[in-house]
Design an enzyme around this catalytic site. Structure first.
Site, PDB file in Angstrom:
ATOM      1  N   LYS A  55      -0.699   9.347   4.274  1.00  7.88           N
ATOM      2  CA  LYS A  55      -1.832   8.870   5.064  1.00  7.88           C
ATOM      3  C   LYS A  55      -1.364   8.123   6.305  1.00  7.88           C
ATOM      4  CE  LYS A  55      -3.551   7.772   0.858  1.00  7.88           C
ATOM      5  NZ  LYS A  55      -4.365   7.345  -0.291  1.00  7.88           N
ATOM      6  N   LYS A  63       7.244   0.083   4.967  1.00 12.18           N
ATOM      7  CA  LYS A  63       5.977  -0.489   5.430  1.00 12.18           C
ATOM      8  C   LYS A  63       6.200  -1.719   6.269  1.00 12.18           C
ATOM      9  CE  LYS A  63       2.811   1.240   1.915  1.00 12.18           C
ATOM     10  NZ  LYS A  63       1.884   0.870   0.836  1.00 12.18           N
ATOM     11  N   LYS A  82       7.527  13.483   3.966  1.00 11.47           N
ATOM     12  CA  LYS A  82       6.447  13.711   3.008  1.00 11.47           C
ATOM     13  C   LYS A  82       5.071  13.519   3.655  1.00 11.47           C
ATOM     14  CE  LYS A  82       5.618   9.207   1.218  1.00 11.47           C
ATOM     15  NZ  LYS A  82       5.158   8.306   0.263  1.00 11.47           N
TER      16      LYS A  82
END
Ligand code: TYM
Length: 333
Positions: free
Chosen positions: A195, A113, A192
């Site tokens: 979102k 992130k 994977k």
């Protein structure tokens, strides 16, 4: 399994990775242990990446709605929003003071992130808040997808360290993973479903949009022409078939793909049948809840009430264990 805790971020539409990797197990566990199965919409986690203030409340409500539509029954289990129980933040701060920075800097999700977003201090502390979520309720089991295993390991370390240093208050919770869907791949076949990667099939997405996205999803690159045989073992679509289709379809696709007996578009159409067979009942319940929003808000109100009670008890123990001056001792009755 005495107390189970898990959470989901209200950062966008809930996808089939969330559903198969986590929520489906939450429903099963709820059937077994009832209200000691505690599920949380983690809105304080969601703001560790920049968020739009006008969306947060709606996304939190929508996440609760989608979870209920997916089968979580608030008359059975406990469902609530994290920010409605402020003790999560209090325990998180206490754990923050006990957690070596090095443990947090090495977290895979933090590293991922922080490549995509500016690094706010909250993003680094994210797993500490997650540990607080779980330990506040002294949960022993945490049903999650594989991507959360590292965070649960950190939770165990946080518990171990606290117990050794102050008082043996916390269990060391275990992750519980449904191996059949531990890591559902994204539509782009590149990793994977997530979102943030824009490669999702939304649980509440309409059939037309799902088909538009599925139709162009990559398959075995060896199948350039319809007549080229393929290898289902390396095809994302076949992985989805394993998750949604009946045995007969699965066997047919497995055989026919290898001999070019079925084309990729037909294979995807077959998948749509199984997929919508799973999603339609969820979408019907979602439509019902949309027109009866008080069913969702009532669930969140009673969930927060129940969680507040447990959280307050744990925090009394924790404050005493670390040696704070108790407020209620200042003016004895
Ligand atoms: P979140 O919101 O990213 O995802 C919610 C749950 O869905 C699982 N999941 C998947 N499983 C299989 N395949 C996928 N492609 C996939 N994508 C997501 C996740 O593993 C998760 O179980 N940090 C957590 C939220 C959280 C939490 C907690 C979880 C906060 N506090 C305490 C457990 C306990 C998260 O970001 O989940």
């Amino acid at each position: 399994m005495k107390t189970v805790f898990s959470g989901i971020q209200p950062t966008g539409e809930i996808h089939i990775g969330n559903y198969l990797g986590a929520i489906r197990n939450w429903v099963r566990i709820g059937d077994q242990i009832g209200q000691n199965a505690i599920f949380c919409i983690v809105d304080y986690h969601a703001i560790t990446i920049p968020h739009a203030r006008e969306d947060l409340a709606r996304l939190t409500f929508d996440a609760a709605l989608a979870n209920m539509a997916a089968g979580l029954d608030p008359n059975k289990i406990t469902l609530f929003a994290q920010s409605h129980v402020p003790e999560h933040m209090e325990l998180s701060w206490i754990f923050t003071t006990q957690t070596p920075l090095g443990n947090l800097e090495g977290m895979t999700q933090f590293k991922d992130k922080s490549e995509q977003h500016s690094v706010l201090a909250g993003l680094l502390m994210y797993p500490v808040l997650q540990a607080a979520d779980i330990l506040l309720y002294k949960a022993d089991t945490v049903p999650v997808g594989e991507d959360q295993v590292q965070h649960i390991e950190l939770t165990r370390e946080v518990a171990r360290r606290f117990n050794a240093r102050f008082a043996p208050i916390f269990p060391e919770p275990k992750a519980s993973i449904d191996q059949s869907a531990a890591r559902v791949p994204g539509l782009d076949g590149a990793g994977k479903m997530s979102k943030s990667k824009n490669n999702t099939i939304g649980v509440l997405e309409d059939q037309k949009t799902i088909w538009e996205n599925l139709r162009v999803a990559p398959t075995d690159p060896a199948r350039v022409r319809r007549s080229d045989p393929g290898n289902p073992d390396i095809c994302t679509i076949f992985t989805y078939h394993k998750l949604f289709s009946d045995l007969e379809t699965l066997q047919m696709v497995n055989t026919e793909c290898r001999v070019a007996g079925i084309g990729c578009v037909d294979c995807k159409k077959k998948l749509m049948e199984g997929l919508m067979g799973t999603l339609e009942p969820i979408q019907e319940r979602a439509a019902h809840l949309r027109s009866h929003p008080s069913e969702v808000t009532d669930a969140l109100v009673s969930g927060a009430e129940r969680c507040s009670k447990i959280a307050k008890e744990t925090m009394l123990e924790v404050r005493e264990a670390i040696g704070l001056l108790p407020r209620n001792s200042l003016r004895p009755a």
